[in-house]
Design a protein around this motif. Sequence first.
Motif, PDB file in Angstrom:
ATOM      1  N   ALA A 288      59.265 -14.032  48.875  1.00 62.16           N
ATOM      2  CA  ALA A 288      58.947 -14.612  50.177  1.00 62.16           C
ATOM      3  C   ALA A 288      60.208 -14.829  51.003  1.00 62.16           C
ATOM      4  CB  ALA A 288      58.192 -15.930  49.986  1.00 62.16           C
ATOM      5  N   VAL A 289      61.282 -15.277  50.357  1.00 54.75           N
ATOM      6  CA  VAL A 289      62.548 -15.480  51.066  1.00 54.75           C
ATOM      7  C   VAL A 289      63.117 -14.142  51.533  1.00 54.75           C
ATOM      8  CG1 VAL A 289      64.933 -16.274  50.798  1.00 54.75           C
ATOM      9  CG2 VAL A 289      63.054 -17.643  49.875  1.00 54.75           C
ATOM     10  N   MET A 290      63.068 -13.127  50.671  1.00 55.37           N
ATOM     11  CA  MET A 290      63.535 -11.798  51.075  1.00 55.37           C
ATOM     12  C   MET A 290      62.742 -11.292  52.268  1.00 55.37           C
ATOM     13  SD  MET A 290      64.279  -9.851  47.450  1.00 55.37           S
ATOM     14  CE  MET A 290      64.979  -8.408  48.253  1.00 55.37           C
ATOM     15  N   ALA A 291      61.425 -11.486  52.233  1.00 55.99           N
ATOM     16  CA  ALA A 291      60.581 -11.045  53.347  1.00 55.99           C
ATOM     17  C   ALA A 291      61.003 -11.700  54.657  1.00 55.99           C
ATOM     18  CB  ALA A 291      59.114 -11.357  53.045  1.00 55.99           C
ATOM     19  N   ALA A 292      61.328 -12.989  54.610  1.00 59.24           N
ATOM     20  CA  ALA A 292      61.771 -13.703  55.813  1.00 59.24           C
ATOM     21  C   ALA A 292      63.063 -13.101  56.356  1.00 59.24           C
ATOM     22  CB  ALA A 292      61.949 -15.184  55.500  1.00 59.24           C
ATOM     23  N   GLY A 293      63.972 -12.729  55.466  1.00 58.71           N
ATOM     24  CA  GLY A 293      65.231 -12.133  55.911  1.00 58.71           C
ATOM     25  C   GLY A 293      65.023 -10.825  56.642  1.00 58.71           C
ATOM     26  N   PHE A 294      64.149  -9.965  56.110  1.00 60.04           N
ATOM     27  CA  PHE A 294      63.919  -8.684  56.768  1.00 60.04           C
ATOM     28  C   PHE A 294      63.112  -8.849  58.050  1.00 60.04           C
ATOM     29  CE2 PHE A 294      64.981  -7.159  52.486  1.00 60.04           C
ATOM     30  CZ  PHE A 294      65.958  -6.239  52.827  1.00 60.04           C
ATOM     31  N   ALA A 295      62.214  -9.833  58.092  1.00 58.29           N
ATOM     32  CA  ALA A 295      61.477 -10.100  59.328  1.00 58.29           C
ATOM     33  C   ALA A 295      62.429 -10.457  60.462  1.00 58.29           C
ATOM     34  CB  ALA A 295      60.463 -11.218  59.102  1.00 58.29           C
ATOM     35  N   ALA A 296      63.528 -11.141  60.136  1.00 59.62           N
ATOM     36  CA  ALA A 296      64.502 -11.537  61.158  1.00 59.62           C
ATOM     37  C   ALA A 296      65.155 -10.331  61.828  1.00 59.62           C
ATOM     38  CB  ALA A 296      65.566 -12.442  60.543  1.00 59.62           C
ATOM     39  N   LEU A 297      65.182  -9.168  61.141  1.00 56.53           N
ATOM     40  CA  LEU A 297      65.788  -7.985  61.740  1.00 56.53           C
ATOM     41  C   LEU A 297      64.987  -7.455  62.913  1.00 56.53           C
ATOM     42  CD1 LEU A 297      67.042  -5.941  58.650  1.00 56.53           C
ATOM     43  CD2 LEU A 297      68.315  -7.518  60.105  1.00 56.53           C
ATOM     44  N   ALA A 298      63.735  -7.879  63.037  1.00 52.35           N
ATOM     45  CA  ALA A 298      62.915  -7.424  64.159  1.00 52.35           C
ATOM     46  C   ALA A 298      63.487  -7.886  65.496  1.00 52.35           C
ATOM     47  CB  ALA A 298      61.478  -7.925  64.004  1.00 52.35           C
ATOM     48  N   VAL A 299      64.288  -8.953  65.470  1.00 53.27           N
ATOM     49  CA  VAL A 299      64.886  -9.458  66.717  1.00 53.27           C
ATOM     50  C   VAL A 299      66.411  -9.376  66.697  1.00 53.27           C
ATOM     51  CG1 VAL A 299      62.937 -10.977  67.219  1.00 53.27           C
ATOM     52  CG2 VAL A 299      64.828 -11.836  65.825  1.00 53.27           C
ATOM     53  N   ALA A 300      66.984  -8.786  65.663  1.00 46.82           N
ATOM     54  CA  ALA A 300      68.443  -8.695  65.558  1.00 46.82           C
ATOM     55  C   ALA A 300      68.957  -7.501  66.343  1.00 46.82           C
ATOM     56  CB  ALA A 300      68.855  -8.574  64.093  1.00 46.82           C
ATOM     57  N   ASP A 301      69.987  -7.711  67.143  1.00 48.01           N
ATOM     58  CA  ASP A 301      70.635  -6.596  67.842  1.00 48.01           C
ATOM     59  C   ASP A 301      72.152  -6.763  67.933  1.00 48.01           C
ATOM     60  OD1 ASP A 301      70.737  -8.667  69.612  1.00 48.01           O
ATOM     61  OD2 ASP A 301      69.770  -7.610  71.279  1.00 48.01           O
ATOM     62  N   ARG A 302      72.677  -7.853  67.351  1.00 52.35           N
ATOM     63  CA  ARG A 302      74.113  -8.102  67.327  1.00 52.35           C
ATOM     64  C   ARG A 302      74.520  -8.481  65.903  1.00 52.35           C
ATOM     65  NH1 ARG A 302      73.579  -5.816  71.324  1.00 52.35           N
ATOM     66  NH2 ARG A 302      74.248  -6.333  73.460  1.00 52.35           N
ATOM     67  N   LEU A 303      75.803  -8.363  65.632  1.00 52.27           N
ATOM     68  CA  LEU A 303      76.293  -8.594  64.274  1.00 52.27           C
ATOM     69  C   LEU A 303      75.946  -9.988  63.741  1.00 52.27           C
ATOM     70  CD1 LEU A 303      77.835  -7.593  61.807  1.00 52.27           C
ATOM     71  CD2 LEU A 303      79.957  -8.332  62.932  1.00 52.27           C
ATOM     72  N   PRO A 304      76.116 -11.074  64.507  1.00 48.27           N
ATOM     73  CA  PRO A 304      75.774 -12.392  63.942  1.00 48.27           C
ATOM     74  C   PRO A 304      74.333 -12.485  63.464  1.00 48.27           C
ATOM     75  CG  PRO A 304      77.094 -12.665  65.927  1.00 48.27           C
ATOM     76  CD  PRO A 304      76.751 -11.210  65.844  1.00 48.27           C
ATOM     77  N   ALA A 305      73.388 -11.905  64.200  1.00 49.49           N
ATOM     78  CA  ALA A 305      71.984 -11.950  63.780  1.00 49.49           C
ATOM     79  C   ALA A 305      71.784 -11.160  62.496  1.00 49.49           C
ATOM     80  CB  ALA A 305      71.092 -11.403  64.896  1.00 49.49           C
ATOM     81  N   TYR A 306      72.441 -10.015  62.369  1.00 48.09           N
ATOM     82  CA  TYR A 306      72.360  -9.239  61.130  1.00 48.09           C
ATOM     83  C   TYR A 306      72.929 -10.027  59.957  1.00 48.09           C
ATOM     84  CZ  TYR A 306      70.785  -4.758  63.078  1.00 48.09           C
ATOM     85  OH  TYR A 306      70.038  -3.759  63.651  1.00 48.09           O
ATOM     86  N   LEU A 307      74.015 -10.737  60.187  1.00 50.71           N
ATOM     87  CA  LEU A 307      74.634 -11.503  59.104  1.00 50.71           C
ATOM     88  C   LEU A 307      73.727 -12.645  58.640  1.00 50.71           C
ATOM     89  CD1 LEU A 307      78.341 -11.686  60.348  1.00 50.71           C
ATOM     90  CD2 LEU A 307      77.383 -10.184  58.594  1.00 50.71           C
ATOM     91  N   VAL A 308      73.054 -13.317  59.584  1.00 53.34           N
ATOM     92  CA  VAL A 308      72.118 -14.385  59.204  1.00 53.34           C
ATOM     93  C   VAL A 308      70.972 -13.820  58.378  1.00 53.34           C
ATOM     94  CG1 VAL A 308      70.445 -16.051  60.088  1.00 53.34           C
ATOM     95  CG2 VAL A 308      72.707 -15.890  61.134  1.00 53.34           C
ATOM     96  N   ALA A 309      70.406 -12.705  58.829  1.00 54.86           N
ATOM     97  CA  ALA A 309      69.306 -12.079  58.087  1.00 54.86           C
ATOM     98  C   ALA A 309      69.763 -11.675  56.685  1.00 54.86           C
ATOM     99  CB  ALA A 309      68.794 -10.863  58.848  1.00 54.86           C
ATOM    100  N   ALA A 310      70.965 -11.119  56.584  1.00 55.85           N
ATOM    101  CA  ALA A 310      71.489 -10.719  55.274  1.00 55.85           C
ATOM    102  C   ALA A 310      71.653 -11.919  54.358  1.00 55.85           C
ATOM    103  CB  ALA A 310      72.816  -9.991  55.440  1.00 55.85           C
ATOM    104  N   GLY A 311      72.084 -13.046  54.913  1.00 50.87           N
ATOM    105  CA  GLY A 311      72.214 -14.253  54.102  1.00 50.87           C
ATOM    106  C   GLY A 311      70.885 -14.702  53.529  1.00 50.87           C
ATOM    107  N   VAL A 312      69.821 -14.586  54.326  1.00 52.23           N
ATOM    108  CA  VAL A 312      68.496 -15.014  53.859  1.00 52.23           C
ATOM    109  C   VAL A 312      67.997 -14.101  52.749  1.00 52.23           C
ATOM    110  CG1 VAL A 312      66.087 -15.352  54.525  1.00 52.23           C
ATOM    111  CG2 VAL A 312      67.917 -16.100  56.062  1.00 52.23           C
ATOM    112  N   TRP A 313      68.015 -12.769  52.967  1.00 51.76           N
ATOM    113  CA  TRP A 313      67.486 -11.888  51.924  1.00 51.76           C
ATOM    114  C   TRP A 313      68.358 -11.910  50.660  1.00 51.76           C
ATOM    115  CZ3 TRP A 313      68.792  -7.965  56.059  1.00 51.76           C
ATOM    116  CH2 TRP A 313      69.933  -7.218  55.761  1.00 51.76           C
TER     117      TRP A 313
END
Length: 416
Positions: A288-313
């Motif tokens: 479930a936590v991994m799923a949340a991380g990848f869901a965040a990529l749907a709105v990621a378009d800059r490096l900080p957002a990618y880094l947050v998503a990577a931290g979650v998954w």
Amino acid sequence: MRKAYAWWADAVGGLPTTYWYLWTGLLINRVGGFAVLFLSLYLTAQRGASAALAGLIVGGYGIGGVAGTLLGGVLTDRWGRRSTLLASHFATAALLVALALTSNLRVIAALALLLGLAQAMPSPAFVAAIIDVVPAEKRSRAFNLQFWAFNLGMAGASLLAGVLAEWSYLGLFLIDGASTLLTGVLIAWKVPETRRRTIVAEPAAGGMRTALTDRIFLAFVGLTLLQALLYSQTNTIVPLAMRDDGLDPSDYGLLTALSGLLIVAGQLFVPRLIDRHRKDRVLAVALAVMAAGFAALAVADRLPAYLVAAGVWTVGSMLAAPPNAEINSELAPVELRGRYQAVFFLTFPAASFLAPALGGAGLQIFGEGHWLIVAAVGAVGALLHLAAGPARERRVRRGSAPAAAGDTHPHRRRPH
């Protein structure tokens, strides 16, 4: 200070010397093991392949991995752990050098398939050797430390690879080959054969058939495949999505380094966090936590957002690693450890094929919506773990395993 020492001793103490040589070999191999991480970018940037062709070639690497995993499992039980590890590491080193010196895309595709075969062969042997030498009550720690070493090496590899990819893709393959060769030399020097000679070997077909007809084990393998499909996005589709958003290879290197560093910093704390809970529930939370991380990529378009998503998954993958390995070791009969490990590890090369083949098309067709589909797969996997867990727990408590196909000799089987 005493508490810190007690925690450290509890986290890493009491494991056999052979285990630590295996652990060191894995670490060395991972520090240099970055060629496949950048294979899709190498093919498009240096060899003129389209995104679709690059996906197929990387998918061919996954197909080779399927064959290599099965071959490695059979050889682990028949040749032994040590011989399988040596053959696979030396072959991998030679193939990486060949890839570094080849420019023809057809030859690269063939070499990528062979590389997938050779790099997949050691996985069943590594885990079978760890199970052989580590007592059952210490295996959770051993597998946790194995995952920690893998990601410690991956963190170092990613930091180096981002720089090397901008300097020389040739260097990526040659350094990867050198580290693989060094691991093979260490195993040849310090790791003895760990397979118990008293175990009567099963026929190859019968042994594999037992693993492939064990329904409880196969349900667990299927759920691991769902998890592997999620995680395989990180080294196949995520770099392509980052490129589409205008980010550089070094940015992707930073993202993978962050994941590795989070694991290095936190993985040793995971056993104490999860040991009080049932494994199926831990795995459900992890997916479930991994799923949340990848869901965040749907709105990621800059490096900080990618880094947050990577931290979650990454947190999800940290939680999943010890129970996955422990369940796998608990379900495998002692004389079929290599074959059971092979079937389990089939999930990773299968995901290496399916993730780029399906993910590349998904990213092209659905765009950012692709990541919502990936998240949905993770959510389904979490629910299925909760459904499958009780039967698995009952099987482990009984301490039993299905008899090998066609086996009418009860004295041939031995307990763990």
